[in-house]
Design a protein around this motif. Structure first.
Motif, PDB file in Angstrom:
ATOM      1  N   ASP A   1       0.862  -1.191   0.000  1.00  0.00           N
ATOM      2  CA  ASP A   1       0.000   0.000   0.000  1.00  0.00           C
ATOM      3  C   ASP A   1       0.898   1.241   0.000  1.00  0.00           C
ATOM      4  OD1 ASP A   1      -2.332  -1.561   0.364  1.00  0.00           O
ATOM      5  OD2 ASP A   1      -2.130  -1.491   2.555  1.00  0.00           O
ATOM      6  N   ALA A   2       0.323   2.407  -0.234  1.00  0.00           N
ATOM      7  CA  ALA A   2       1.045   3.657   0.018  1.00  0.00           C
ATOM      8  C   ALA A   2       1.262   3.755   1.529  1.00  0.00           C
ATOM      9  CB  ALA A   2       0.236   4.841  -0.478  1.00  0.00           C
ATOM     10  N   VAL A   3       2.485   4.051   1.926  1.00  0.00           N
ATOM     11  CA  VAL A   3       2.843   4.017   3.338  1.00  0.00           C
ATOM     12  C   VAL A   3       3.338   5.411   3.731  1.00  0.00           C
ATOM     13  CG1 VAL A   3       4.469   3.006   4.971  1.00  0.00           C
ATOM     14  CG2 VAL A   3       3.395   1.564   3.249  1.00  0.00           C
ATOM     15  N   THR A   4       2.648   6.023   4.659  1.00  0.00           N
ATOM     16  CA  THR A   4       2.951   7.401   5.063  1.00  0.00           C
ATOM     17  C   THR A   4       3.013   7.477   6.594  1.00  0.00           C
ATOM     18  OG1 THR A   4       0.621   7.940   5.223  1.00  0.00           O
ATOM     19  CG2 THR A   4       1.657   8.302   3.069  1.00  0.00           C
ATOM     20  N   VAL A   5       3.395   8.647   7.081  1.00  0.00           N
ATOM     21  CA  VAL A   5       3.373   8.852   8.535  1.00  0.00           C
ATOM     22  C   VAL A   5       1.964   8.597   9.049  1.00  0.00           C
ATOM     23  CG1 VAL A   5       3.572  10.613  10.336  1.00  0.00           C
ATOM     24  CG2 VAL A   5       5.309  10.464   8.537  1.00  0.00           C
ATOM     25  N   GLU A   6       0.983   9.051   8.270  1.00  0.00           N
ATOM     26  CA  GLU A   6      -0.419   8.947   8.698  1.00  0.00           C
ATOM     27  C   GLU A   6      -0.831   7.489   8.983  1.00  0.00           C
ATOM     28  OE1 GLU A   6      -3.172   9.887   5.610  1.00  0.00           O
ATOM     29  OE2 GLU A   6      -4.846  10.127   7.008  1.00  0.00           O
ATOM     30  N   ASN A   7      -0.475   6.568   8.091  1.00  0.00           N
ATOM     31  CA  ASN A   7      -0.888   5.171   8.326  1.00  0.00           C
ATOM     32  C   ASN A   7       0.248   4.304   8.897  1.00  0.00           C
ATOM     33  OD1 ASN A   7       0.546   4.780   5.949  1.00  0.00           O
ATOM     34  ND2 ASN A   7      -1.080   3.691   4.888  1.00  0.00           N
ATOM     35  N   SER A   8       1.152   4.953   9.621  1.00  0.00           N
ATOM     36  CA  SER A   8       2.182   4.298  10.448  1.00  0.00           C
ATOM     37  C   SER A   8       3.275   3.618   9.620  1.00  0.00           C
ATOM     38  CB  SER A   8       1.576   3.356  11.495  1.00  0.00           C
ATOM     39  OG  SER A   8       1.117   2.164  10.983  1.00  0.00           O
ATOM     40  N   CYS A   9       4.014   4.455   8.903  1.00  0.00           N
ATOM     41  CA  CYS A   9       5.164   3.950   8.140  1.00  0.00           C
ATOM     42  C   CYS A   9       6.238   3.409   9.081  1.00  0.00           C
ATOM     43  CB  CYS A   9       5.756   5.063   7.271  1.00  0.00           C
ATOM     44  SG  CYS A   9       6.465   6.433   8.213  1.00  0.00           S
ATOM     45  N   LEU A  10       7.133   2.645   8.483  1.00  0.00           N
ATOM     46  CA  LEU A  10       8.312   2.177   9.214  1.00  0.00           C
ATOM     47  C   LEU A  10       9.135   3.394   9.641  1.00  0.00           C
ATOM     48  CD1 LEU A  10       9.517  -0.665   9.740  1.00  0.00           C
ATOM     49  CD2 LEU A  10      10.934  -0.315   7.711  1.00  0.00           C
ATOM     50  N   ARG A  11       9.677   3.337  10.866  1.00  0.00           N
ATOM     51  CA  ARG A  11      10.605   4.366  11.348  1.00  0.00           C
ATOM     52  C   ARG A  11      11.935   3.680  11.641  1.00  0.00           C
ATOM     53  NH1 ARG A  11       8.747   7.595  16.088  1.00  0.00           N
ATOM     54  NH2 ARG A  11       9.767   9.315  15.005  1.00  0.00           N
ATOM     55  N   ILE A  12      13.021   4.352  11.335  1.00  0.00           N
ATOM     56  CA  ILE A  12      14.335   3.739  11.525  1.00  0.00           C
ATOM     57  C   ILE A  12      15.271   4.736  12.219  1.00  0.00           C
ATOM     58  CG2 ILE A  12      14.123   2.220   9.511  1.00  0.00           C
ATOM     59  CD1 ILE A  12      15.844   4.172   7.930  1.00  0.00           C
ATOM     60  N   ILE A  13      16.324   4.197  12.853  1.00  0.00           N
ATOM     61  CA  ILE A  13      17.355   5.068  13.426  1.00  0.00           C
ATOM     62  C   ILE A  13      18.668   4.737  12.724  1.00  0.00           C
ATOM     63  CG2 ILE A  13      18.585   5.788  15.496  1.00  0.00           C
ATOM     64  CD1 ILE A  13      16.121   5.146  17.136  1.00  0.00           C
ATOM     65  N   PRO A  14      19.029   5.537  11.710  1.00  0.00           N
ATOM     66  CA  PRO A  14      20.278   5.270  10.991  1.00  0.00           C
ATOM     67  C   PRO A  14      21.463   5.239  11.953  1.00  0.00           C
ATOM     68  CG  PRO A  14      18.967   6.909   9.817  1.00  0.00           C
ATOM     69  CD  PRO A  14      18.301   6.689  11.149  1.00  0.00           C
ATOM     70  N   GLY A  15      22.362   4.287  11.740  1.00  0.00           N
ATOM     71  CA  GLY A  15      23.562   4.169  12.576  1.00  0.00           C
ATOM     72  C   GLY A  15      23.367   3.307  13.813  1.00  0.00           C
ATOM     73  N   SER A  16      22.117   2.968  14.136  1.00  0.00           N
ATOM     74  CA  SER A  16      21.854   2.195  15.361  1.00  0.00           C
ATOM     75  C   SER A  16      22.298   0.738  15.236  1.00  0.00           C
ATOM     76  CB  SER A  16      20.363   2.254  15.709  1.00  0.00           C
ATOM     77  OG  SER A  16      19.588   1.768  14.626  1.00  0.00           O
ATOM     78  N   HIS A  17      22.661   0.294  14.027  1.00  0.00           N
ATOM     79  CA  HIS A  17      23.076  -1.100  13.821  1.00  0.00           C
ATOM     80  C   HIS A  17      24.468  -1.368  14.382  1.00  0.00           C
ATOM     81  CE1 HIS A  17      25.218   1.154  10.893  1.00  0.00           C
ATOM     82  NE2 HIS A  17      25.836   0.094  10.409  1.00  0.00           N
ATOM     83  N   ARG A  18      25.185  -0.300  14.792  1.00  0.00           N
ATOM     84  CA  ARG A  18      26.561  -0.514  15.244  1.00  0.00           C
ATOM     85  C   ARG A  18      26.630  -0.952  16.702  1.00  0.00           C
ATOM     86  NH1 ARG A  18      28.447   4.551  14.160  1.00  0.00           N
ATOM     87  NH2 ARG A  18      27.062   5.096  12.455  1.00  0.00           N
TER      88      ARG A  18
END
Ligand SMILES: O=C(O)CCC(=O)C(=O)O
Length: 252
Positions: free
Chosen positions: A130-147
């Motif tokens: 589907d179209a995924v936006t902030v409104e319908n709860s898109c994925l959120r990520i924290i770049p660099g947190s994989h370290r």
């Protein structure tokens, strides 16, 4: 905005960015118009049937649905991951993430906390159905947190999964919203912190996570998967022979 590059080969700058941030994208595997019949097939064939894992109907539908197999082995995804993990690639599982209106928050977590693979090598492609936006709860990520490996604790009852990353162990101000058009995807590491809010909109949100590893990784058929589970050898060869594969399923 998704990359418009017309080939699937990552540049050196993209590889460096992945190493630095643990994520890449968005990219487009197909246009929203090309996604429409695939979404219709998924609505009809996936969301209305049980699938191969009796306890998890959203899991491993690449085993029984040709459209899902084709998405999971799409060259726009697999060829980019080859730029990060090399020429021999295994799609070890797939998982639909369906969030109907009102669906619960998925708390911040690192996937490797939950997974039956050893050694822990994985890149996930999360593709929007589907179209995924902030409104319908898109994925959120924290770049660099994989370290960093983050301790996980018990999630609260109102959340969609049972464990969450320790809230003291990450910086929420660094979070990025991953809005995607149908057919667009992002890539992220098995240790990247990610989450999605409660879906407070009246719009459904459906995405498919495609989990990609390499042939020397063992996939355990424990409680997360199921007996009879098969992976896809998506590119190259498997000279290790640790894991079990099947080809494209035929249409129902
Ligand atoms: O779709 C979501 O909101 C969460 C997805 C997720 O946790 C994952 O793909 O590992």
């Amino acid at each position: 905005m998704a990359s418009t590059a017309n080939n699937n080969q990552l540049t050196r700058a993209e590889v460096d960015s992945y190493v630095e941030n643990g994520c890449l994208g968005p990219y487009a595997a197909m246009t929203p118009a090309q996604m429409t019949p695939i979404r219709e097939a998924i609505d009809t064939n996936v969301l209305n049937s049980a699938g191969p894992n009796p306890r998890r109907p959203m899991q491993s539908r690449h085993m029984d649905q040709p459209e899902v197999y084709d998405l999971a082995s799409h060259p726009a995804i697999i060829d980019r991951i080859a730029g990060l993990l090399g020429p021999d690639l295994v799609v070890w599982t797939t998982n639909f993430w369906l969030k109907d209106p009102g669906a619960a928050e998925i708390p911040w977590h690192q996937d490797i906390n939950f997974w039956p693979i050893e050694p822990p090598v994985n890149i996930s492609a999360w593709i929007a159905i589907d179209a995924v936006t902030v409104e319908n709860s898109c994925l959120r990520i924290i770049p660099g947190s994989h370290r960093q490996s983050v301790p996980h604790t018990r999630a609260t009852e109102d959340m969609a999964i049972h464990e969450m990353a320790d809230p003291n162990a990450y910086d929420l101000s660094q979070a990025v919203n991953m809005e995607l058009k149908p057919g667009e995807f992002c890539l992220f590491s098995e240790r990247l912190l990610h989450a999605s809010s409660k879906n407070t909109s009246d719009k459904r949100r459906l995405g498919l996570a495609i989990r990609v590893t390499v042939p020397f990784v063992h996939i355990f058929q424990d409680t997360h998967l199921h007996p009879g589970h098969t992976a896809i050898l998506a590119k190259g060869v498997d000279v290790m022979g640790f894991n079990r594969y099947a080809g494209r399923p035929s249409s129902a």
